[in-house]
Design an enzyme around this catalytic site. Structure first.
Site, PDB file in Angstrom:
ATOM      1  CG  ASN A 132      -8.426   0.939  10.857  1.00 30.40           C
ATOM      2  OD1 ASN A 132      -8.182   0.326  11.878  1.00 30.40           O
ATOM      3  ND2 ASN A 132      -7.986   2.179  10.647  1.00 30.40           N
ATOM      4  N   GLY A 188       0.835  -1.201   0.000  1.00 27.12           N
ATOM      5  CA  GLY A 188       0.000   0.000   0.000  1.00 27.12           C
ATOM      6  C   GLY A 188       0.863   1.241   0.000  1.00 27.12           C
ATOM      7  CB  ALA A 189       2.299   3.250  -2.601  1.00 25.94           C
ATOM      8  N   GLY A 190      -0.166   4.377  -0.152  1.00 23.56           N
ATOM      9  CA  GLY A 190      -0.902   5.566   0.256  1.00 23.56           C
ATOM     10  C   GLY A 190      -0.134   6.335   1.305  1.00 23.56           C
ATOM     11  NE  ARG A 237     -11.979   5.707  11.036  1.00 24.29           N
ATOM     12  CZ  ARG A 237     -12.230   6.166  12.256  1.00 24.29           C
ATOM     13  NH1 ARG A 237     -13.456   6.149  12.742  1.00 24.29           N
ATOM     14  NH2 ARG A 237     -11.253   6.649  12.997  1.00 24.29           N
ATOM     15  CG  ASP A 285      -0.671   1.224  -4.370  1.00 23.74           C
ATOM     16  OD1 ASP A 285      -0.887   1.578  -3.197  1.00 23.74           O
ATOM     17  OD2 ASP A 285      -1.527   1.287  -5.275  1.00 23.74           O
ATOM     18  CG  ASN A 319     -10.421  -1.898   4.117  1.00 22.72           C
ATOM     19  OD1 ASN A 319     -10.476  -1.621   2.921  1.00 22.72           O
ATOM     20  ND2 ASN A 319     -10.147  -0.994   5.038  1.00 22.72           N
ATOM     21  NE  ARG A 325      -9.800   2.944  14.022  1.00 24.46           N
ATOM     22  CZ  ARG A 325     -10.015   3.890  14.920  1.00 24.46           C
ATOM     23  NH1 ARG A 325     -11.137   3.892  15.607  1.00 24.46           N
ATOM     24  NH2 ARG A 325      -9.117   4.830  15.132  1.00 24.46           N
ATOM     25  CG  HIS A 355      -7.241   0.710  16.189  1.00 26.21           C
ATOM     26  ND1 HIS A 355      -6.746   1.721  16.979  1.00 26.21           N
ATOM     27  CD2 HIS A 355      -7.136   1.152  14.908  1.00 26.21           C
ATOM     28  CE1 HIS A 355      -6.361   2.728  16.212  1.00 26.21           C
ATOM     29  NE2 HIS A 355      -6.594   2.408  14.952  1.00 26.21           N
TER      30      HIS A 355
END
Length: 310
Positions: free
Chosen positions: A119, A7-9, A81, A32, A94, A87, A174
């Site tokens: 999440n 994940g390259a966010g 989110r 990604d 997800n 979440r 969480h």
């Protein structure tokens, strides 16, 4: 040491850069599904090396073969989110992403340590554990480190003291059911209850529970990433250097705290092999009940994924 970030966010890219700057790995892979994004970000990070004085090799890819033989894999992939979302609203979308990611990474790395950031955290950690078939010690959720950092920062702000002097941790899932443990919270050894009123403490606890949503509401489109990335990398640092850190992390409990077969945030010792020990601390009746209630929410959500994981 080879560390892969999926994940390259914002979270993934920030974590990858921090890993390189701290020289935690000779090789950092940023993967990604969007072509060009991981390659461009990785190149940008690599070009900061002469200034940041690190020699880690960083490269971006869309090919899971490039993740082969990773020692640690950080999973940040998934939808972020948006305002008004919990979440848990991200659950099915997800879970599908994390299932696919885990299946792909395990094709090329036989025994990595997986750290989950996606999440809803505890549930995604469970998904990755089931699909990877790794020992429970090697699949860890990043939650309590972040939640504890938020709690500590709010306390430091309220008291106008250094964050370095704040000792606190947050247990449980969480989410809104997390359990900040006030009786173990101190400022340079001074119990928090001696410095703040119960009303103020309750306010800080509530803000901690809503800490992620507070940032989401400010950003409008996106969620927190600096603190989550820093929290994940703190865990990676503990593994790489075998520091035997005591950190609150999501792990599979097997009887501890009267709970069984559920991923939930508890104090653990982290070293080179992942989670080396789950610490059972003394909780009062209300805290223990809150922890178990938090776990029951995670269990309920996990049960909804039976068909997906079969």
């Amino acid at each position: 040491m080879k560390i892969t970030v999926i994940g390259a966010g914002h979270v993934g890219a920030t974590a990858a850069h921090r890993i390189a700057e701290m020289q935690l790995a000779k090789e950092v892979v940023l993967l990604d599904i969007v072509e060009g994004i991981p390659q461009g970000k990785a190149l940008d990070m690599y070009e900061s090396g002469p200034i940041g004085l690190f020699d880690s090799k960083i490269y971006g890819t869309n090919d899971y073969q490039d993740t082969a033989d990773s020692d640690i894999i950080l999973i940040t992939a998934g939808m972020a989110r948006k305002p008004g979302m919990s979440r848990e609203d991200l659950l099915l979308k997800n879970a599908t992403i994390v299932k696919e990611v885990t299946d792909r990474i395990m094709q090329y790395s036989s025994n990595p340590i997986i750290i989950m950031v996606s999440n809803p955290l505890d549930i995604m950690t469970y998904v990755s554990y089931v699909r990877s078939k790794l020992p429970k010690e090697r699949v860890i959720g990043m939650a309590g480190v972040l939640d504890s950092a938020r709690f500590r920062s709010f306390i430091a702000e309220e008291l106008n003291v250094s964050m370095k002097d704040i000792n606190a941790f947050v247990l449980g899932g969480h989410g809104d059911s997390m359990v900040p443990v006030v009786k173990y919270t101190n400022i340079a050894g001074i119990p928090l209850t001696e410095l703040l009123s119960q009303e103020k403490i309750d306010s800080l606890v509530d803000r901690t529970r809503k800490g992620g949503a507070e940032i989401v509401n400010y950003l409008k489109d996106g969620s927190a990433y600096y603190a989550p990335a820093a929290s994940a990398v703190e865990m990676i640092d503990a593994i790489v250097h075998d520091r035997k850190r005591i950190l609150p992390c999501s792990t599979l409990v097997t009887g501890q705290y009267g709970m069984d077969n559920v991923f939930i945030g508890v104090p653990v010792k982290i070293g080179k092999n992942g989670i080396e020990e789950v610490l059972e601390i003394n909780l009062d009746t209300a805290e223990l009940e809150a922890l178990r209630q938090s776990a029951s929410i995670v269990e309920s959500n996990c049960s909804n994924l039976a068909d997906l994981l079969s």
